[in-house]
Design a protein around this motif. Sequence first.
Motif, PDB file in Angstrom:
ATOM      1  N   UNK A  76      -9.308   0.646  -0.384  1.00  0.00           N
ATOM      2  CA  UNK A  76     -10.102   1.830  -0.077  1.00  0.00           C
ATOM      3  C   UNK A  76      -9.678   2.361   1.289  1.00  0.00           C
ATOM      4  N   UNK A  77      -9.060   3.539   1.313  1.00  0.00           N
ATOM      5  CA  UNK A  77      -8.625   4.142   2.575  1.00  0.00           C
ATOM      6  C   UNK A  77      -9.698   5.113   3.058  1.00  0.00           C
ATOM      7  N   UNK A  78      -9.790   5.265   4.390  1.00  0.00           N
ATOM      8  CA  UNK A  78     -10.826   6.141   4.928  1.00  0.00           C
ATOM      9  C   UNK A  78     -10.395   6.814   6.223  1.00  0.00           C
ATOM     10  N   UNK A 130      -9.276  -5.831   6.781  1.00  0.00           N
ATOM     11  CA  UNK A 130      -9.164  -4.446   7.196  1.00  0.00           C
ATOM     12  C   UNK A 130      -7.843  -4.224   7.909  1.00  0.00           C
ATOM     13  N   UNK A 131      -7.222  -3.081   7.677  1.00  0.00           N
ATOM     14  CA  UNK A 131      -5.921  -2.786   8.283  1.00  0.00           C
ATOM     15  C   UNK A 131      -5.944  -1.411   8.935  1.00  0.00           C
ATOM     16  N   UNK A 132      -5.294  -1.330  10.102  1.00  0.00           N
ATOM     17  CA  UNK A 132      -5.056  -0.055  10.774  1.00  0.00           C
ATOM     18  C   UNK A 132      -3.577  -0.042  11.171  1.00  0.00           C
ATOM     19  N   UNK A 133      -2.834   0.889  10.606  1.00  0.00           N
ATOM     20  CA  UNK A 133      -1.395   0.956  10.843  1.00  0.00           C
ATOM     21  C   UNK A 133      -1.026   2.395  11.185  1.00  0.00           C
ATOM     22  N   UNK A 134      -0.474   2.590  12.359  1.00  0.00           N
ATOM     23  CA  UNK A 134      -0.095   3.951  12.752  1.00  0.00           C
ATOM     24  C   UNK A 134       1.082   4.444  11.928  1.00  0.00           C
ATOM     25  N   UNK A 190       7.160  -3.678  12.600  1.00  0.00           N
ATOM     26  CA  UNK A 190       5.820  -3.405  12.074  1.00  0.00           C
ATOM     27  C   UNK A 190       4.746  -3.891  13.044  1.00  0.00           C
ATOM     28  N   UNK A 191       3.812  -3.011  13.388  1.00  0.00           N
ATOM     29  CA  UNK A 191       2.678  -3.362  14.246  1.00  0.00           C
ATOM     30  C   UNK A 191       1.403  -2.920  13.531  1.00  0.00           C
ATOM     31  N   UNK A 192       0.603  -3.880  13.147  1.00  0.00           N
ATOM     32  CA  UNK A 192      -0.625  -3.595  12.412  1.00  0.00           C
ATOM     33  C   UNK A 192      -1.827  -4.135  13.177  1.00  0.00           C
ATOM     34  N   UNK A 193      -2.941  -3.423  13.077  1.00  0.00           N
ATOM     35  CA  UNK A 193      -4.218  -3.977  13.477  1.00  0.00           C
ATOM     36  C   UNK A 193      -4.858  -4.619  12.255  1.00  0.00           C
ATOM     37  N   UNK A 214       3.187   5.048   4.931  1.00  0.00           N
ATOM     38  CA  UNK A 214       2.131   5.959   5.346  1.00  0.00           C
ATOM     39  C   UNK A 214       2.023   6.048   6.856  1.00  0.00           C
ATOM     40  N   UNK A 215       1.226   7.000   7.323  1.00  0.00           N
ATOM     41  CA  UNK A 215       0.963   7.189   8.744  1.00  0.00           C
ATOM     42  C   UNK A 215      -0.541   7.233   8.972  1.00  0.00           C
ATOM     43  N   UNK A 216      -0.955   6.626  10.080  1.00  0.00           N
ATOM     44  CA  UNK A 216      -2.379   6.602  10.450  1.00  0.00           C
ATOM     45  C   UNK A 216      -3.254   6.092   9.307  1.00  0.00           C
ATOM     46  N   UNK A 217      -2.832   4.968   8.752  1.00  0.00           N
ATOM     47  CA  UNK A 217      -3.539   4.370   7.621  1.00  0.00           C
ATOM     48  C   UNK A 217      -4.651   3.458   8.130  1.00  0.00           C
ATOM     49  N   UNK A 218      -5.857   3.663   7.635  1.00  0.00           N
ATOM     50  CA  UNK A 218      -6.970   2.750   7.849  1.00  0.00           C
ATOM     51  C   UNK A 218      -7.568   2.444   6.483  1.00  0.00           C
ATOM     52  N   UNK A 219      -7.746   1.175   6.207  1.00  0.00           N
ATOM     53  CA  UNK A 219      -8.237   0.823   4.868  1.00  0.00           C
ATOM     54  C   UNK A 219      -8.888  -0.552   4.873  1.00  0.00           C
TER      55      UNK A 219
END
Length: 276
Positions: free
Chosen positions: A50-52, A29-33, A9-12, A87-92
């Motif tokens: 809240x995802x965006x 805040x999370x960004x996960x490819x 797992x690699x998360x921003x 999920x893929x390309x998750x930003x929330x």
Amino acid sequence: MRTFVHGAAVWGVACPRRRSRVAGVTMAGFRVRDLDTLRMVPHPAVTLLVEFGTGSPVLDYAAGRQQRGSIVAGPGLGSGGAVLARGENVECVQVRLSPAIARAVLGVSPAELGGAVVALDDLWGREASRIRERLSEVSSWQDRFAFMDALLARRHEAGPPVDPEVAWAWRRIVAGRGLVRVDGLAAEVGWSRKRLWSRFRSQIGLPPKRAVKLVRFDHAAHRLVAGEGAARVAADAGYADQSHLHRDVVAFTGATPATVAGEPFLAVDDLAWPNQ
């Protein structure tokens, strides 16, 4: 934004530089490819996600149901290991709300969620879409946090508060890390046991004894993640013995203490929620 690596797992991960203006609100805040099958571990807070981004988180339930997108969930989401996220390309932006302020912020009591995960669109209608649009338009995580904090502060100020006695009882349970005799709480606030139990459950979303167990479990689980031995954790966290801790962990997560100690959902907390 910092990087969290745990196995594959690699998360921003981003954190606000300032505390929320509302006590009981924390954000990350999370960004996960590529979010690969993450066990949702119960936590003693109401979760607002809240995802965006271009992708969307997916929650898979043990019963076969799925849910996508922005959600609200009461305290204890994932009990019994019943919920997995992917999920893929998750930003929330994920917000943790103290149950003592959740009714004011959400506009409904956590008890009205019925122990289920609710789509944010169903709860807030068109406002949910406007929030996602605004978060996607803003390029800075700090600006996203500022926007969310202002929104939550407005809703908190306008919403219905819980009874002061109920809020006090919740804070007492949290401060005691679940090592609280619930039978004594009513006497301390000057209410009957029946009255406190009824108000607490209807406003917090959990009966007091369940709240105590959840808070105690959360404290124990994070100590397991920190590398402490199960026997010491059991003794310090108020369990009768190591077997008692084992049963509680399995009941809340569907996994053993050894497995829970390696869960990314918990391991990321030191980075995502450093002040908790």
